[in-house]
Design an enzyme around this catalytic site. Sequence first.
Site, mmCIF file in Angstrom:
data_model
loop_
_atom_site.group_PDB
_atom_site.id
_atom_site.type_symbol
_atom_site.label_atom_id
_atom_site.label_comp_id
_atom_site.label_asym_id
_atom_site.label_seq_id
_atom_site.Cartn_x
_atom_site.Cartn_y
_atom_site.Cartn_z
ATOM 1 N N HIS A 137 -7.901 1.922 -4.628
ATOM 2 C CA HIS A 137 -6.621 1.608 -3.995
ATOM 3 C C HIS A 137 -5.846 0.530 -4.767
ATOM 4 C CE1 HIS A 137 -3.528 1.111 -1.132
ATOM 5 N NE2 HIS A 137 -4.085 0.215 -0.353
ATOM 6 N N CYS A 157 0.809 -1.220 0.000
ATOM 7 C CA CYS A 157 0.000 0.000 0.000
ATOM 8 C C CYS A 157 0.842 1.270 0.000
ATOM 9 C CB CYS A 157 -0.908 0.012 1.215
ATOM 10 S SG CYS A 157 -1.675 -1.571 1.536
#
Lengths: 165, 394
Positions: free
Chosen positions: B340, B87
């Site tokens: 994302h 991430c």
Amino acid sequence: MAVLGIPILEDLYPSTMDMWPLEAKEFNRNWTFYENLKQGRLTTTKCKDCGVVSYPPRVICPECYSENLEYIDLPKKGKVIIFSEEVKGVPLGFQSPLIHAVIDLGVDPARRLLTRIINCPAGALQRGDEVQLAVFDVPALPIDKGKLGTIMSERVFFAFEPVKK
Amino acid sequence: MARNAVILAGGQCKWGVREAHLVDLFQEAAKACLDDVPTLKPKDIDGLIVATSYAGRCSFQVNTAPVIAERCGLKPTSICTRCDTLCAGGSTGIILAMGLVQAGAADIVMVAGGEKLYTPQRWEVFYSELASVDHDWDGVHGMGLPPPFFALTAQEHMMHYGSKKEDFAAVSVANYNYAATNPVAQMQKLLTMEEAMAAPIVVPPLTLYDCCPITDGAAACIITTDEIARKFTDRPLVYLRGTAQVCLNSVSANFPGAHLADWKHTRIAAEKAYKRAKVSASDIKVAQTHDCFTISEVIEVEELGFCKKGEGGAFCSSKQIEIGGKVPVNTDGGLLAVGHPFGATGIRQGVEIMKQLQGRARHQVKDADIGLTHNLSGANAEHTILIYGREPVK
Ligand SMILES: [Zn+2]
């Protein structure tokens, strides 16, 4: 049996798609952890030089880099601190309800161990409940031994389950 | 004497469920990036850092940097590599590019991040996600997809600090509404408090709008020196002032806080980044934080020092994260609504801060001169913070 879309994988084992750890001695220097599990023991490594207990088990002590380690037993019973229940949309490989809990085994470094809770219906678990180690079989690991053919290395894994009241 | 690093340009492709190959997404992002500063051409770029985590798993491609360089028409001569911090991959790439240009080891570096997560089989992305956390010790418990972990985190925040479901809903409402007019966002809809509160359950207490979607997408930005940037643009320069990346554990059993809502590693990262940037939390005018879940943003505004520990819920529900509030957060829509694609997220955040500090953001924060980006990665195993400013650190 052929793998859909990849006929060349007929009867072959794609280890990169295996969700369970490669537990066998040939592929894991911490294989003792899994051998101990087969005996119903939850263990980890302790450094014989500086005394630090690590979880998960290691091949070196993360504190002093000693290789002089031994396996010690962790408690097999603990208490649920918090838990979550996933009923819908459980990922492949797991059954509904998929229950996760942070449990306290009462000793460092296992005071906040994340585990799956099995043998427990949805809505039954409560904070503070006592749970115990539950070891179960998972599919054996096929290891290609060349001319000797493929051997099947037995595997287990663990979760916790409610202690019957 | 070290040189000053700036973010010169940036852009992203359309994020969502994309009918495209991983390398297509990177090409779209590279074009969006150079379209942002049309005087800059591919031949000017001497470095490439690619951030992707799932290329090996989902696109059967490792060593992605040469592949992306070739498809994007780049011929790097200073650096051509890939980084993987899931991430935080994009932010990691920016930190590395910053160090290289400051040291004079590269001059104009493209940082490009992206993921193609939707494969032809729907089960596969969820299954592969078992690799997103420490596989043999957490993933193997079915903890790959993060909702259960953040459901536990939300429960402990409610238990210890009294935050409410309404506080979480306020975050999704704010971030969805920021993204409603963002043409490259995965989710483009206005969300009401009533809709957010009535959404279907994922893992209690988290419901649909509390969780960011799974996203295909890519983003790219250019990191260079202030002197070089001046040759390409008349816009205000946006400097990288200070960064930090903190990792204290991987397996969740070794989580560094007293409980899952106590993010010690975020505090350490913030303290270090503020010190390097010579600013304090009260100087931050706009922030892009890692809102993978609404509860994450609630805890982040606390640990980053925008409000007191435990008051993140009230901070968010009293509109302090919206335009006109104390610190507007995730002003382009955040992970919750823009989406994302792991390696791309930190770049998306950096580009939004660049636009805010240049006065050209879609939801512009007035007089924004210092901005912050933040990522967490894995099962809350690592925290990455970058601080940008209109002036270099002196
Ligand atoms: Zn030791």
